[in-house]
Scaffold this motif. Structure first.
Motif, PDB file in Angstrom:
ATOM      1  N   SER A 193       0.812  -1.222   0.000  1.00 33.52           N
ATOM      2  CA  SER A 193       0.000   0.000   0.000  1.00 33.52           C
ATOM      3  C   SER A 193       0.846   1.273   0.000  1.00 33.52           C
ATOM      4  O   SER A 193       0.310   2.375   0.024  1.00 33.52           O
ATOM      5  CB  SER A 193      -0.934   0.012   1.224  1.00 33.52           C
ATOM      6  N   ASN A 194       2.179   1.122  -0.031  1.00 32.99           N
ATOM      7  CA  ASN A 194       3.067   2.282  -0.039  1.00 32.99           C
ATOM      8  C   ASN A 194       3.896   2.237  -1.322  1.00 32.99           C
ATOM      9  O   ASN A 194       4.774   1.379  -1.472  1.00 32.99           O
ATOM     10  CB  ASN A 194       3.969   2.262   1.203  1.00 32.99           C
ATOM     11  N   GLU A 195       3.613   3.139  -2.223  1.00 34.44           N
ATOM     12  CA  GLU A 195       4.242   3.094  -3.548  1.00 34.44           C
ATOM     13  C   GLU A 195       5.762   3.230  -3.482  1.00 34.44           C
ATOM     14  O   GLU A 195       6.483   2.564  -4.224  1.00 34.44           O
ATOM     15  CB  GLU A 195       3.656   4.212  -4.423  1.00 34.44           C
ATOM     16  N   ASP A 196       6.277   4.106  -2.589  1.00 34.51           N
ATOM     17  CA  ASP A 196       7.726   4.296  -2.478  1.00 34.51           C
ATOM     18  C   ASP A 196       8.413   3.007  -2.018  1.00 34.51           C
ATOM     19  O   ASP A 196       9.450   2.617  -2.565  1.00 34.51           O
ATOM     20  CB  ASP A 196       8.055   5.430  -1.508  1.00 34.51           C
TER      21      ASP A 196
ATOM     22  N   HIS B  77       7.191  -0.030  -2.262  1.00 37.76           N
ATOM     23  CA  HIS B  77       6.991  -1.016  -3.316  1.00 37.76           C
ATOM     24  C   HIS B  77       8.032  -0.835  -4.421  1.00 37.76           C
ATOM     25  O   HIS B  77       8.672  -1.799  -4.858  1.00 37.76           O
ATOM     26  CB  HIS B  77       5.575  -0.888  -3.883  1.00 37.76           C
ATOM     27  N   ASP B  78       8.196   0.407  -4.880  1.00 39.50           N
ATOM     28  CA  ASP B  78       9.147   0.688  -5.962  1.00 39.50           C
ATOM     29  C   ASP B  78      10.582   0.388  -5.526  1.00 39.50           C
ATOM     30  O   ASP B  78      11.380  -0.128  -6.314  1.00 39.50           O
ATOM     31  CB  ASP B  78       9.028   2.143  -6.409  1.00 39.50           C
TER      32      ASP B  78
END
Length: 197
Positions: free
Chosen positions: A115-118, A120-121
């Motif tokens: 749920s956290n794009e940073d 995840h990336d």
């Protein structure tokens, strides 16, 4: 004269404290209140060093990835082919107390990364880099005649990644069923298969 504060050192100290809280109780234990108390700060003082909890968590996550990457880089330094592949696989496996602890911290982040794009990336970038390194060493070993199995290179990369992820989870959730000795035996069998026609 005003006291000179080393902000980088303070940020590192805050990440150390957060790391310890996560190791003991997972991400839920790393509240802003607990981080501040363990670091010896007033509750609002953390904002002088990090805008919020997400940035502290990101820094701790990057520390865990950095520790694992550093160990892997040192293990493969100057090596090629099968020797490098063996080094990177064993170095990234949960075989020591330090690597098991780093895996515990990373496992805490995996759910949050959904749920956290940073986060995840950041993890995806790490994963792609790791896969690329594995593919390079497998290709070198294949070219040198060290790997002779018919299993395609891409499948070998998948096997290593899945074996590593599973071993990290099992070392934490069922350590009696996934000891370092048992994992070494599985890894040894995997490498025997690579070098057996």
């Amino acid at each position: 004269m005003p006291k000179v504060i080393d902000h980088d050192q303070r940020r590192s100290d805050i990440i150390d404290v957060t790391w310890g809280l996560i190791v003991k109780g997972g991400l839920e234990a790393a509240t802003m209140r607990e981080i501040a108390a363990e670091a010896g700060f007033a509750n609002g003082a953390l904002k002088h060093y990090f805008p919020g909890k997400d940035e502290i968590i990101q820094g701790t996550y990057e520390r865990a990835l950095g520790m694992m990457s550093s160990g892997v880089d040192q293990s493969v330094d100057g090596k090629r082919g099968l020797e490098a592949l063996r080094a990177i696989v064993y170095a990234s496996a949960p075989l020591t107390p330090e690597s098991i602890t780093a895996g515990r911290v990373l496992m805490s982040f995996w759910e949050r990364a959904l749920s956290n794009e940073d986060l995840h990336d950041s993890y995806r970038e790490h994963l792609l880099s790791w896969r690329s390194g594995l593919a390079t060493y497998i290709a070198q070993a294949r070219e040198a005649g060290e790997i002779v199995t018919d299993t395609p290179d891409e499948q070998l990369v998948d096997e290593i990644v899945l074996m590593n992820a599973g071993a990290n989870i099992m070392s934490l959730l069922a350590p009696d069923l996934s000891t370092p000795d048992l994992l070494r035996a599985h890894l040894d069998a995997f490498f025997t298969r690579l070098t057996t026609p």
